[in-house]
Write an enzyme that holds these catalytic residues in place. Structure first.
Site, mmCIF file in Angstrom:
data_model
loop_
_atom_site.group_PDB
_atom_site.id
_atom_site.type_symbol
_atom_site.label_atom_id
_atom_site.label_comp_id
_atom_site.label_asym_id
_atom_site.label_seq_id
_atom_site.Cartn_x
_atom_site.Cartn_y
_atom_site.Cartn_z
ATOM 1 N N GLY A 235 0.821 -1.210 0.000
ATOM 2 C CA GLY A 235 0.000 0.000 0.000
ATOM 3 C C GLY A 235 0.851 1.254 0.000
ATOM 4 O O GLY A 235 0.375 2.332 0.348
ATOM 5 N N SER A 237 2.570 2.194 -2.821
ATOM 6 C CA SER A 237 2.606 2.656 -4.216
ATOM 7 C C SER A 237 3.934 2.456 -4.932
ATOM 8 O O SER A 237 4.441 3.361 -5.603
ATOM 9 C CB SER A 237 2.203 4.124 -4.306
ATOM 10 O OG SER A 237 0.868 4.243 -3.978
ATOM 11 N N SER A 238 4.464 1.258 -4.836
ATOM 12 C CA SER A 238 5.684 0.965 -5.592
ATOM 13 C C SER A 238 5.413 1.052 -7.095
ATOM 14 O O SER A 238 6.279 1.480 -7.862
ATOM 15 C CB SER A 238 6.224 -0.410 -5.222
ATOM 16 O OG SER A 238 5.207 -1.379 -5.309
ATOM 17 N N ASP A 283 -1.796 8.374 -6.089
ATOM 18 C CA ASP A 283 -0.453 7.793 -5.952
ATOM 19 C C ASP A 283 0.535 8.439 -6.915
ATOM 20 O O ASP A 283 1.651 8.801 -6.549
ATOM 21 C CB ASP A 283 -0.501 6.283 -6.212
ATOM 22 C CG ASP A 283 -1.511 5.583 -5.322
ATOM 23 O OD1 ASP A 283 -1.942 6.194 -4.331
ATOM 24 O OD2 ASP A 283 -1.869 4.436 -5.630
ATOM 25 N N TYR A 332 -10.964 -3.736 -4.842
ATOM 26 C CA TYR A 332 -10.782 -2.315 -5.155
ATOM 27 C C TYR A 332 -11.669 -1.878 -6.328
ATOM 28 O O TYR A 332 -12.421 -0.899 -6.230
ATOM 29 C CB TYR A 332 -9.308 -2.040 -5.480
ATOM 30 C CG TYR A 332 -9.022 -0.584 -5.761
ATOM 31 C CD1 TYR A 332 -8.702 0.293 -4.733
ATOM 32 C CD2 TYR A 332 -9.095 -0.076 -7.056
ATOM 33 C CE1 TYR A 332 -8.442 1.630 -4.978
ATOM 34 C CE2 TYR A 332 -8.844 1.256 -7.320
ATOM 35 C CZ TYR A 332 -8.516 2.108 -6.280
ATOM 36 O OH TYR A 332 -8.279 3.430 -6.531
HETATM 37 C C1 GLA Z 1 -4.893 2.747 -4.052
HETATM 38 C C2 GLA Z 1 -5.160 3.524 -5.314
HETATM 39 C C3 GLA Z 1 -5.383 4.997 -4.995
HETATM 40 C C4 GLA Z 1 -6.431 5.178 -3.914
HETATM 41 C C5 GLA Z 1 -6.144 4.268 -2.735
HETATM 42 C C6 GLA Z 1 -7.239 4.286 -1.719
HETATM 43 O O1 GLA Z 1 -3.691 3.147 -3.493
HETATM 44 O O2 GLA Z 1 -4.089 3.384 -6.201
HETATM 45 O O3 GLA Z 1 -5.720 5.691 -6.170
HETATM 46 O O4 GLA Z 1 -7.700 4.956 -4.450
HETATM 47 O O5 GLA Z 1 -5.945 2.927 -3.138
HETATM 48 O O6 GLA Z 1 -7.344 5.537 -1.140
#
Ligand code: GLA
Length: 491
Positions: A235, A237-238, A283, A332
């Site tokens: 979580g 964002s790699s 991200d 998601y």
């Molecule tokens: C992931 C998605 C983001 C965002 C988050 C939840 O990281 O890439 O765009 O929606 O989940 O906040």
């Protein structure tokens, strides 16, 4: 597989004729190849607690020299096979993706900290020379504002001091050749023959190339190494970090100006349409636009950005539960679709447009699940704005309380937490000096984030990790993280 000492890494089992034949075929098709011949960085075991304060990142790059000035003859002049790969090496290699799933699965998960020196060293091992360009794209942690970006709402992430790094040299032609050090993958493609094979980290690089070309940028080729220290699937964002640093690299090599917001949008398009994950803009935007010692308040509709200073009296502590979720396969996309469906029913552009009053007035029209999802988005947007204001005022106690409310809403209304995340948050909150904690990112596993008083941060990190390990039997990792600058060249 070859040993570490062989700079080419040519598989010994392949004869030179077979190599040439295969090389010709593969050149034509511009397929992905992967090798297993790159030396890993020093391993970082699970259960680690990182408590040292990292050194500040070097500041902005100077102007780059164009190593291959455009000669005015147009792109085809560069399409010659001017191979700068180490002599005697079969550039095409042999493969073996082994059915690797289409994510940054193992990338960087094992790595220790990475800096310019590390990535330049790996480039040197691989190519026998110094890189001409080094770039980094940071991962991110979201402090508050979760599952609001794709509802046109507000988010407050910060870029972290862990990043995906690329060291490279431009090529005269339009081939892109990338060694992923952490996974020992190798991938290559020709910019005139982009084909989505759905395998390996190279697809993120290819996706960004596709997105930039769609936008009309003329891209030039390069070859290099990718190394990272952003934990994967946590979580943080790699994948966005890889996309944004790739865009930064193409901008440098192809000599077009770096426009962080535009590049974030094009990187997001790569993720949405090439990779197939319907993520929002958060991200990529924070990876491109982060600022040291600041969180970034993003209005995900207008893309208005406000840098919000983080008070020096607090530390952001990332608490990795050691549990992972697959974003592509997770709930998601389903959550996002449900939100969009509800917005349509309300005849508004996005859930952001529903006020609290309207929600309450029409709550009876909705089924229980929809009611909870909408309530989360509306209340989270409100919390995010209040949290940013509290931070500006230096009111870290209020900020912490809003983080806890956010976690409860994500757990009970949006239902994207997990037992491991709940346990981590609960343990964190029970420790003195913890102002607030919540799950962060898409959820279902991965990381929580806590805001703690600076002077207890190291003790907090160690004690929370220990208690979590004992209670859950999962192996946590804890990082005390500083807010860093967004993606850039590192001279
Ligand atoms: C992931 C998605 C983001 C965002 C988050 C939840 O990281 O890439 O765009 O929606 O989940 O906040």
């Amino acid at each position: 597989m070859t040993g570490r000492g062989d700079p080419c890494g040519c598989p010994p089992s392949i004869t030179s004729t077979a190599r040439q034949k295969r090389s010709a075929q593969l050149k034509q098709k511009a397929q992905i190849k992967e090798t297993t011949d790159f030396a890993p960085l020093g391993a970082r075991g699970p259960g680690s607690v990182e408590t040292s304060e990292p050194a500040p990142w070097p500041q902005k790059a100077g102007k780059l020299q164009d190593p291959f000035p455009v000669d005015g003859k147009g792109p085809t002049a560069h399409h010659k096979w001017l191979n700068t790969w180490p002599a005697s090496c079969d550039r095409t290699r042999v493969q073996s993706s082994g059915g690797r799933s289409f994510q940054l699965d193992a990338m960087s998960a094992q790595s220790g900290r990475v800096d310019r020196h590390t990535v330049a060293g790996i480039f040197h091992q691989t190519f026998g020379t110094q890189p001409e360009i080094v770039a980094r794209g940071p991962g991110r942690v979201n402090l508050i504002g979760e599952h609001t970006d794709y509802n046109d709402g507000f988010v407050l992430p910060m870029a972290i001091d862990r990043a995906i790094w690329v060291a490279l040299r431009p090529r005269r032609d339009r081939w892109v050749m990338v060694h992923f050090n952490d996974t020992k993958q190798y991938g290559e493609f020709h910019l005139d023959a982009l084909r989505n094979t759905g395998e390996g980290s190279i697809e993120y690089v290819k996706g960004v190339a596709w997105s930039l070309q769609e936008e009309g940028f003329f891209l030039r080729g390069w070859e290099g190494v990718v190394v990272g220290d952003v934990p994967v699937g946590a979580g943080l964002s790699s994948s966005a970090a890889l996309e944004v640093v790739t865009a930064r690299v193409f901008a440098a090599v192809s000599q077009f100006p770096w426009d962080p917001v535009k590049m974030a949008l094009l990187s997001q398009r790569a993720e949405n349409r090439w990779v197939g994950v319907q993520c929002g803009i958060m991200d990529q935007l924070i990876s491109a636009c982060g600022q040291a010692d600041h969180a970034l308040l993003i209005d995900c509709r207008s893309l208005e950005l406000q840098q919000v200073p983080l008070p020096p009296s607090v530390r952001v502590v990332i608490l990795d539960t050691g549990t992972r979720r697959g974003l592509v396969d997770s709930a998601y996309n389903e959550r996002r679709a449900a939100c969009e469906h509800t917005a349509e029913q309300f005849r508004v552009r996005a859930l952001r447009d529903i006020s609290l009053e309207e929600f309450e007035r029409r709550a009876a029209e909705m089924d229980e699940t929809t009611r909870k999802r909408v309530r989360h988005v509306i209340s989270e947007n409100d919390r995010t704005l209040r949290a940013a204001e509290a931070l500006r005022q230096g009111d870290v106690a209020t900020f912490g309380r809003l983080m806890v409310e956010s976690h409860v809403s994500l757990r009970d209304d949006f239902e994207v937490s997990s037992p491991a995340l709940d346990a981590m948050v609960e343990i964190a909150l029970s420790h003195p000096g913890c102002l607030g904690a919540r799950m962060t990112g898409a959820g279902f596993g991965g990381c929580a984030v806590a805001l703690v008083e600076a002077e207890i941060a190291e003790t907090f990190a160690q004690n929370v990790a220990e208690e979590y390990r004992q209670k859950t039997k999962h192996e946590p990792a804890v990082y005390i993280s500083r807010a860093s600058d967004g993606a850039d060249l590192v001279p």
